[in-house]
Design a protein around this motif. Sequence first.
Motif, PDB file in Angstrom:
ATOM      1  N   ASN A   1      -6.016  -6.314   1.542  1.00 47.25           N
ATOM      2  CA  ASN A   1      -6.443  -5.424   0.324  1.00 47.25           C
ATOM      3  C   ASN A   1      -7.594  -5.240   0.261  1.00 47.25           C
TER       4      ASN A   1
ATOM      5  N   HIS B   1       0.784  -1.182   0.022  1.00 48.44           N
ATOM      6  CA  HIS B   1      -0.037   0.033   0.077  1.00 48.44           C
ATOM      7  C   HIS B   1       0.801   1.130  -0.024  1.00 48.44           C
TER       8      HIS B   1
ATOM      9  N   CYS C   1      -9.632  -1.933   0.184  1.00 48.23           N
ATOM     10  CA  CYS C   1      -8.785  -0.905  -0.990  1.00 48.23           C
ATOM     11  C   CYS C   1      -9.855  -0.375  -2.257  1.00 48.23           C
TER      12      CYS C   1
ATOM     13  N   ALA D   1      -4.081  -0.315  -3.374  1.00 46.98           N
ATOM     14  CA  ALA D   1      -3.076  -1.505  -3.347  1.00 46.98           C
ATOM     15  C   ALA D   1      -2.178  -1.541  -4.623  1.00 46.98           C
TER      16      ALA D   1
END
Length: 175
Positions: A112, A74, A115, A82
């Motif tokens: 993730n 990140h 995101c 991501a």
Amino acid sequence: MNDTDRSTTSISPSLHFRSARPGDGAALWQLVDATGALELNSAYFYLLFAADFGDTCLVAERDGRIVGTVVGYHPPRRPDTAFVWQIGVLPELRGQGLGLKLLQEWAALPANRGCKWVTATVADDNAASQALFRRFARDCGADCEVSPLFTPELFPRPHPAEPLYRIGPLDGSAH
Ligand SMILES: CC(C)(COP(=O)(O)OP(=O)(O)OC[C@H]1O[C@@H](n2cnc3c(N)ncnc32)[C@H](O)[C@@H]1OP(=O)(O)O)[C@@H](O)C(=O)NCCC(=O)NCCS
């Protein structure tokens, strides 16, 4: 560490996916080397990545051997993003949907899945990678925006441009 084991379905029942563990560094280095197409960084780099960024890295294993990976993180100033730093599949397993499955499993990792954006830089001469990210975006029902990032003059040696691919916004359920 979120070490997520997932069984795969469509590619091969003998494959499974998980986030990277601190001890995976050497195997990641070997996989990247074996792809024959990715820029191979120092072994130390992969050891560090597996140790500190394993939650945002994915490996696909078959019979205990890593056959594909997504190395990602990140970006510190963009926590809603991501970034795919490297994605690779062993040559003999390409063209069967594993690259796409890797990206989908990687985006679904606990670290993730919140995101909104997936980003990557893709070299102008890498048709397979371009097709892969566009297909991933399509399957997510998301846009894939391409904009200049690392232009050739930024590299210390001759290198094709590496524009930024930005996929999203993702709603957390489409991937
Ligand atoms: C890029 C890579 C990961 C794709 O993995 P893969 O398992 O072959 O990809 P998939 O089978 O899931 O295919 C995904 C999409 O890419 C397309 N594709 C795959 N290989 C392709 C090629 N050589 N040329 C053009 N398109 C290609 C597929 O047709 C598919 O798109 P579609 O569904 O719209 O038809 C793999 O080619 C690889 O490891 N390359 C070397 C490393 C690399 O260049 N990594 C990316 C830079 S970080």
